[in-house]
Design a protein around this motif. Structure first.
Motif, PDB file in Angstrom:
ATOM      1  N   GLY A   1      44.819  40.769  37.441  1.00  0.00           N
ATOM      2  CA  GLY A   1      43.894  41.786  38.165  1.00  0.00           C
ATOM      3  C   GLY A   1      44.757  42.958  38.689  1.00  0.00           C
ATOM      4  N   SER A   2      43.845  43.698  38.954  1.00  0.00           N
ATOM      5  CA  SER A   2      44.723  45.245  39.949  1.00  0.00           C
ATOM      6  C   SER A   2      43.688  45.540  41.019  1.00  0.00           C
ATOM      7  CB  SER A   2      44.795  46.164  38.829  1.00  0.00           C
ATOM      8  OG  SER A   2      43.355  46.444  38.358  1.00  0.00           O
ATOM      9  N   ILE A   3      44.435  46.357  42.026  1.00  0.00           N
ATOM     10  CA  ILE A   3      43.660  47.091  42.748  1.00  0.00           C
ATOM     11  C   ILE A   3      42.817  47.881  42.275  1.00  0.00           C
ATOM     12  CG2 ILE A   3      43.840  48.489  44.716  1.00  0.00           C
ATOM     13  CD1 ILE A   3      46.510  47.522  45.417  1.00  0.00           C
ATOM     14  N   PRO A   4      42.648  48.770  41.563  1.00  0.00           N
ATOM     15  CA  PRO A   4      41.568  49.559  40.976  1.00  0.00           C
ATOM     16  C   PRO A   4      40.331  48.625  40.409  1.00  0.00           C
ATOM     17  CG  PRO A   4      43.457  50.613  40.181  1.00  0.00           C
ATOM     18  CD  PRO A   4      44.064  49.239  40.779  1.00  0.00           C
ATOM     19  N   GLN A   5      40.560  47.728  39.793  1.00  0.00           N
ATOM     20  CA  GLN A   5      39.661  46.803  39.375  1.00  0.00           C
ATOM     21  C   GLN A   5      38.922  46.011  40.807  1.00  0.00           C
ATOM     22  OE1 GLN A   5      41.668  43.596  36.694  1.00  0.00           O
ATOM     23  NE2 GLN A   5      41.703  45.075  35.222  1.00  0.00           N
ATOM     24  N   ALA A   6      39.609  45.813  41.792  1.00  0.00           N
ATOM     25  CA  ALA A   6      38.828  45.040  42.812  1.00  0.00           C
ATOM     26  C   ALA A   6      37.959  46.168  43.456  1.00  0.00           C
ATOM     27  CB  ALA A   6      40.005  44.495  43.695  1.00  0.00           C
ATOM     28  N   LEU A   7      38.532  47.261  43.681  1.00  0.00           N
ATOM     29  CA  LEU A   7      37.713  48.343  44.271  1.00  0.00           C
ATOM     30  C   LEU A   7      36.449  48.813  43.442  1.00  0.00           C
ATOM     31  CD1 LEU A   7      40.623  51.001  45.173  1.00  0.00           C
ATOM     32  CD2 LEU A   7      39.258  49.261  46.797  1.00  0.00           C
ATOM     33  N   VAL A   8      36.440  48.609  42.213  1.00  0.00           N
ATOM     34  CA  VAL A   8      35.025  48.756  41.428  1.00  0.00           C
ATOM     35  C   VAL A   8      34.302  47.831  41.894  1.00  0.00           C
ATOM     36  CG1 VAL A   8      34.420  48.874  38.985  1.00  0.00           C
ATOM     37  CG2 VAL A   8      36.424  49.999  39.585  1.00  0.00           C
ATOM     38  N   LEU A   9      34.558  46.635  41.838  1.00  0.00           N
ATOM     39  CA  LEU A   9      33.659  45.648  42.232  1.00  0.00           C
ATOM     40  C   LEU A   9      33.232  45.818  43.750  1.00  0.00           C
ATOM     41  CD1 LEU A   9      34.887  42.540  40.048  1.00  0.00           C
ATOM     42  CD2 LEU A   9      32.837  43.936  39.635  1.00  0.00           C
ATOM     43  N   MET A  10      34.122  46.062  44.432  1.00  0.00           N
ATOM     44  CA  MET A  10      34.126  46.027  46.096  1.00  0.00           C
ATOM     45  C   MET A  10      33.433  47.123  46.438  1.00  0.00           C
ATOM     46  SD  MET A  10      37.560  44.237  47.053  1.00  0.00           S
ATOM     47  CE  MET A  10      37.407  44.356  48.808  1.00  0.00           C
ATOM     48  N   ASN A  11      33.596  48.284  45.798  1.00  0.00           N
ATOM     49  CA  ASN A  11      33.025  49.680  46.613  1.00  0.00           C
ATOM     50  C   ASN A  11      32.439  50.339  45.663  1.00  0.00           C
ATOM     51  OD1 ASN A  11      34.630  48.657  48.871  1.00  0.00           O
ATOM     52  ND2 ASN A  11      36.417  49.682  48.248  1.00  0.00           N
ATOM     53  N   SER A  12      32.030  49.940  44.547  1.00  0.00           N
ATOM     54  CA  SER A  12      31.280  50.941  43.747  1.00  0.00           C
ATOM     55  C   SER A  12      29.859  51.132  44.340  1.00  0.00           C
ATOM     56  CB  SER A  12      30.972  50.050  42.145  1.00  0.00           C
ATOM     57  OG  SER A  12      30.165  50.893  41.495  1.00  0.00           O
TER      58      SER A  12
END
Length: 568
Positions: free
Chosen positions: A476-487
């Motif tokens: 996984g990556s930070i951008p991927q996590a941000l999409v799910l967390m902060n979209s």
């Protein structure tokens, strides 16, 4: 070398290459359930032989530690896990809560086999695996303009898999394809490499034979027996490929067509960025790059079969397609079986799945030989292979983390990180939104639910990966996590206070917090919550002043969990 002639088909086998099926006792085709039993038996024998060999090589002093490192087979997975696994593997979407309940309560002893048959009959099966092969082909593209072919490629493969077109026919259609890349999806492989003969050569070998021969483009292969001349003899089947621009009816839009050029054409405006097609292929002289190089005759490196110089393009490609997909070929069936086994069980007999060959070590050679042999005897029946593998204990066992070096492989099913399309579909299912980002889904009382727009494209760009790499290399990556967390789109779609979201509707219609928690777990993880999980969730609801906000937090936590991102 051993030279064998069978039905007029001459095959030259280098040392270490054996006929498919040499290790099996019978050449009779069998039904999936019988083949699954035989596969499990051969797998146990293969792994026992490998363990015995490892113990002997390690010596008596290390034999005890080797035994300790070995892993006992996992028990069979429960019905909830099996249904979620089979659904994600075959149709790329999770089962609904109602489907889970119905399947778990079904007392039929053969319900798992019947469920596999049911899933294979769904139109989503073809779409899911078309997207898989689209990624296999397009992630190694050499030219971004080839993405014009992606929709047609996906549509073509969807139709072929749903019709259960034999794999050898599909392979031949890719190798021999011509036409507009937006209309003929079979041009996908050639389009992805934009008609460049060396690149097309490497991809045809990698995808259909599992052999990474491209290293021999510039030098003899450093770890395999393949020579530079063999690569360029294979490339000599593809020099006449050309890409031609196609003007579309819409002003300003263009496409490209794959064509075979047998006569030099004088174009009014030749495009230096498009391959124009050459009568013959020349192996470049690395010491004198300005020279034309060495003229190469079309020769198939696995068998030594050849065509004369001057052979037309259609005949060249039809012939090499026939030779690659011939039932006597030692690698064509194995490459497909190895790839599908890897996707379903979590690790392949060869890894990576597209780096096979006589100089590579196979984890369970007799098992692979048997499955490949049966695949051939069933005339490359794709759905037969899925039924067989999914009927094995190797597939149906509980999942465990990937085994460490020295431990026994295939004793459990390995978790698989969801591909981008699967993750998007699972997310839409979890939050209760239609897969189509434009269509409006009617809720109870005629309410219209919020639809997040353009999310599939976002997920493909953010979460996509090359399906040919080992799964333990996909991280996984930070951008991927941000999409799910902060979209913001996702946050709005799980807003429990809105009447046009699935969560808001669920909370309005269900006052029992335990029932809501169970429903969310079934939607997100395809299982009921454990007692400890239920307690945590109910305590959180009690401690939060806003009931909608509490369940928003629970739903958000579930879709951001590691379990949600993986197929168990």
């Amino acid at each position: 070398m051993l030279r064998t002639t069978q039905l007029g088909f001459v095959i030259i086998l280098a040392a270490g290459v054996s006929f498919i099926g040499a290790a099996v006792e019978s050449n009779a085709s069998v039904a999936p359930k019988q083949a699954a039993v035989q596969t499990d038996q051969l797998l146990r024998a293969d792994l026992a032989a490998a363990q015995s060999s490892a113990s002997k090589s390690a010596g008596d002093q290390n034999s005890k530690s080797a035994d300790t490192a070995s892993t006992k087979p996992a028990k069979l997975a429960d019905d909830e896990t099996f249904l979620h696994r089979a659904s994600m593997d075959l149709i790329g979407q999770p089962p609904t809560p109602a489907e889970i309940t119905s399947f778990v309560l079904d007392p039929s002893p053969d319900k798992r086999s019947k469920m596999v048959d049911k899933l294979l009959a769904k139109s989503e099966f073809g779409e899911n695996w078309a997207r898989y092969w689209r990624d296999v082909i397009m992630y190694r593209r050499s030219e971004d303009r080839s993405l014009l072919a992606s929709p047609a490629l996906t549509q073509y493969l969807t139709e072929q898999f749903n019709k259960n077109t034999p794999w050898d026919q599909i392979a031949r259609s890719f190798i021999t394809a011509t036409g507009d890349v937006r209309e003929n999806g079979a041009t996908g492989i050639i389009a992805a490499q934009f008609g460049q003969a060396p690149e097309v050569t490497a991809e045809v070998s990698r995808i259909f034979m599992g052999i990474e021969i491209q290293c021999a483009n510039c030098h003899n292969h450093p770890t395999d027996r393949w020579k530079r001349t063999q690569f360029h003899e294979l490339a000599a089947f593809f020099p006449r490929l050309a890409m031609r621009p196609v003007n579309l009816a819409t002003p300003g839009q263009r496409s490209f067509a794959v064509v075979g050029v047998d006569r030099p054409q004088k174009l009014q405006r030749p495009n230096p960025n498009l391959p124009q097609g050459e009568p013959e292929h020349y192996m470049p002289d690395l010491k004198n790059p300005s020279s034309k190089g060495t003229l190469m005759q079309p020769v198939f490196f696995l068998t030594g079969q050849k065509l004369p110089e001057g052979t037309p393009d259609a005949e060249r490609r039809a012939t090499i397609a026939k030779w690659i997909t011939a039932k006597q070929d030692p690698w064509f069936a194995k490459a497909f079986v190895n790839r599908i086994w890897s996707e379903l069980v979590g690790e392949g007999f060869y890894e990576p799945v597209d780096d096979m060959g006589p100089d590579r070590e196979c984890t369970a050679p007799k098992t692979l030989d048997y499955l490949a042999n049966q695949f051939v005897l069933h005339d490359y029946d794709v759905k037969w292979l899925y039924r067989t593998i999914m009927d094995t204990a190797a597939y149906q066992r509980d999942s465990r983390s990937r085994h460490l070096p020295g431990e026994t492989p295939f004793v459990a099913n390995c978790p698989q990180r969801l591909r981008a399309d699967e993750l998007f579909t699972a997310l839409m299912s979890a939050i209760g939104v239609q897969d189509d980002p434009v269509a409006k889904q009617g809720g109870q009382g005629g309410a219209k639910r919020y639809q997040p727009r353009d999310m599939r494209g976002l997920f493909n760009a953010m979460f996509g990966y090359d399906p040919s790499v080992r799964r333990d290399e996909v991280v996984g990556s930070i951008p991927q996590a941000l999409v799910l967390m902060n979209s913001p789109q996702l946050a709005r779609a799980i807003d429990g206070k809105r009447t046009d979201t699935a969560l808001g509707e669920l909370l309005s219609n269900t006052k029992d917090d335990e029932a809501v928690t169970t429903e969310l777990y079934l939607r997100c993880l395809a299982r009921e919550p454990k007692p400890s999980e239920m307690k945590i969730c109910l305590d959180h609801v009690k401690q939060t002043s806003s009931r909608p906000e509490a369940f928003e937090n629970i739903l958000w936590a579930l879709v951001n969990s590691t379990e949600f991102l993986h197929r168990k």
